[in-house]
Design a protein around this motif. Structure first.
Motif, PDB file in Angstrom:
ATOM      1  N   GLU A 179       0.929  -1.710  -0.455  1.00 31.45           N
ATOM      2  CA  GLU A 179       0.462   0.090  -0.062  1.00 31.45           C
ATOM      3  C   GLU A 179       1.114   1.131   0.190  1.00 31.45           C
TER       4      GLU A 179
ATOM      5  N   ARG B  78     -12.880 -12.128  -8.815  1.00 29.31           N
ATOM      6  CA  ARG B  78     -12.947 -11.104  -8.361  1.00 29.31           C
ATOM      7  C   ARG B  78     -14.313  -9.965  -9.028  1.00 29.31           C
TER       8      ARG B  78
ATOM      9  N   ARG C 246      -4.089   0.456  -2.329  1.00 22.64           N
ATOM     10  CA  ARG C 246      -3.055  -0.715  -2.588  1.00 22.64           C
ATOM     11  C   ARG C 246      -3.402  -1.282  -3.849  1.00 22.64           C
TER      12      ARG C 246
ATOM     13  N   ILE D  82      -2.226  -4.405  -5.585  1.00 16.11           N
ATOM     14  CA  ILE D  82      -3.815  -6.169  -5.544  1.00 16.11           C
ATOM     15  C   ILE D  82      -2.680  -6.545  -6.445  1.00 16.11           C
ATOM     16  N   SER D  83      -2.496  -6.539  -7.591  1.00 17.57           N
ATOM     17  CA  SER D  83      -2.013  -7.869  -8.613  1.00 17.57           C
ATOM     18  C   SER D  83      -0.798  -7.241  -8.976  1.00 17.57           C
TER      19      SER D  83
ATOM     20  N   THR E 250     -11.296   2.098  -9.254  1.00 20.67           N
ATOM     21  CA  THR E 250     -10.617   0.801  -8.894  1.00 20.67           C
ATOM     22  C   THR E 250     -10.067   0.176 -10.670  1.00 20.67           C
TER      23      THR E 250
ATOM     24  N   ARG F  24      -8.665  -2.184 -13.327  1.00 25.50           N
ATOM     25  CA  ARG F  24      -8.717  -3.791 -14.198  1.00 25.50           C
ATOM     26  C   ARG F  24      -8.169  -4.453 -15.586  1.00 25.50           C
TER      27      ARG F  24
ATOM     28  N   SER G  65      -6.600  -1.111  -6.360  1.00 27.78           N
ATOM     29  CA  SER G  65      -7.434  -0.661  -5.275  1.00 27.78           C
ATOM     30  C   SER G  65      -7.131   1.236  -4.897  1.00 27.78           C
TER      31      SER G  65
END
Length: 309
Positions: free
Chosen positions: A83, A160, A255, A257-258, A290, A292, A301
């Motif tokens: 983060e 997801r 954060r 995430i991936s 968000t 993606r 995020s």
């Protein structure tokens, strides 16, 4: 503690690395100007303070062994950047000379199903100008894992959630044009290139070989190099600054995430979660972001606060 200088040319390099096409970053007069009306840095630019940190470990040094030159897993794992948050008390501008003062924050543990015990550590950094006034604060959260989790075979196996329903509208920067629940989407990179990852390494000062050395990355179980998490976050921030401008960002964070890989296309969805009055009587919008990839997998995020009136 160390000092860093915010150069206009460095802002140009950083903006190019995150794909920020604001023409101000190509304007020589703006790049050379200083003072209260000088060019404002992108909201994640302070990551580039690492260029000035004399103890920074992810910068190769002549004559010193570099972790990217060794094969196998002999070097100590430094953890994952999970983060990152920035709070701005005023905009960071070209010409600023800032003192960076880092200190340890909290430490805590969490038990995970895939990685075992995860140990989280905060690093808190204040950036003050030559008068001693606080300009910005940063919060870095890293995690050490008990064991490396097995990666899913494909992004299709990653769970997801759909984005919450919202009204996709053209949102202006004026408070009268804003509505809670309204949203917009921005494609911030179409087929990410390795060259852009290298550009970000140079602009940010983070030369970790996971982002530049395919052999090193494969030795550690990855298909190859991947983007810095802060490159993903920096690109996501453009969905905010393109709409509201760099100087109006009061805070930005989130954060990671991936992982993001060469060839990925990233789309950011921004939703207005609240509109409120600030202490000085102005209007502030709270945003939820968000990001993606092309398979619908969330990679970042975040949240942001922007001044809108």
């Amino acid at each position: 503690m160390f000092e860093l200088v915010v150069h206009g040319s460095h802002l140009m390099q950083f903006a190019r690395a995150i794909g920020d096409a604001d023409p101000a970053f190509e304007n020589v007069e703006r790049l050379a100007a200083t003072g209260p009306d000088a060019l404002v840095a992108p909201p994640t630019f302070l990551m580039a303070a690492d260029h000035f940190d004399p103890t920074y470990a992810r910068r190769p040094r002549p004559g010193a062994s570099w972790l990217g030159s060794r094969r196998g897993g002999s070097e100590q794992q430094s953890g994952f950047h999970m983060e990152q948050y920035f709070t701005f008390h005023r905009p960071v501008r070209a010409g600023d000379v800032l003192a960076a003062d880092a200190r340890p924050g909290a430490t805590w543990e969490k038990r995970g199903r895939r990685a075992g015990t995860m140990t989280f550590t905060e690093t808190l950094t204040d950036f003050r100008d030559s008068d001693g006034d606080l300009v910005a604060s940063a919060r870095w959260v890293s995690a050490m894992v008990e064991r490396k989790p097995d990666a899913p075979a494909s992004s299709a196996e990653v769970e997801r959630s759909p984005d919450p329903a919202g009204t996709d509208v053209e949102v202006g920067s004026s408070a009268k044009d804003l509505a809670v629940g309204s949203s917009w989407t921005v494609v911030v990179v179409d087929a990410l290139t390795r060259a852009q990852i290298v550009m970000y390494a140079g602009a940010s000062g983070d030369f970790h070989p996971l982002h530049s050395d395919d052999v090193y990355a494969r030795d550690r179980g990855h298909p190859g190099v991947f983007a810095h998490g802060m490159l993903t976050m920096g690109m996501a921030g453009r969905a905010v600054t393109d709409r509201f401008g760099h100087a109006n960002v009061l805070s930005f964070g989130g954060r990671i995430i991936s992982q993001v890989w060469p060839g990925d296309t990233l789309t950011v969805r921004v939703e207005i979660s609240a509109i409120r009055k600030s202490d000085d009587g102005g209007t502030v919008a709270d945003l939820a972001l968000t990001t993606r990839n092309q398979d619908g997998v969330a990679v970042f995020s975040g949240v942001a606060e922007v001044r809108v009136d």
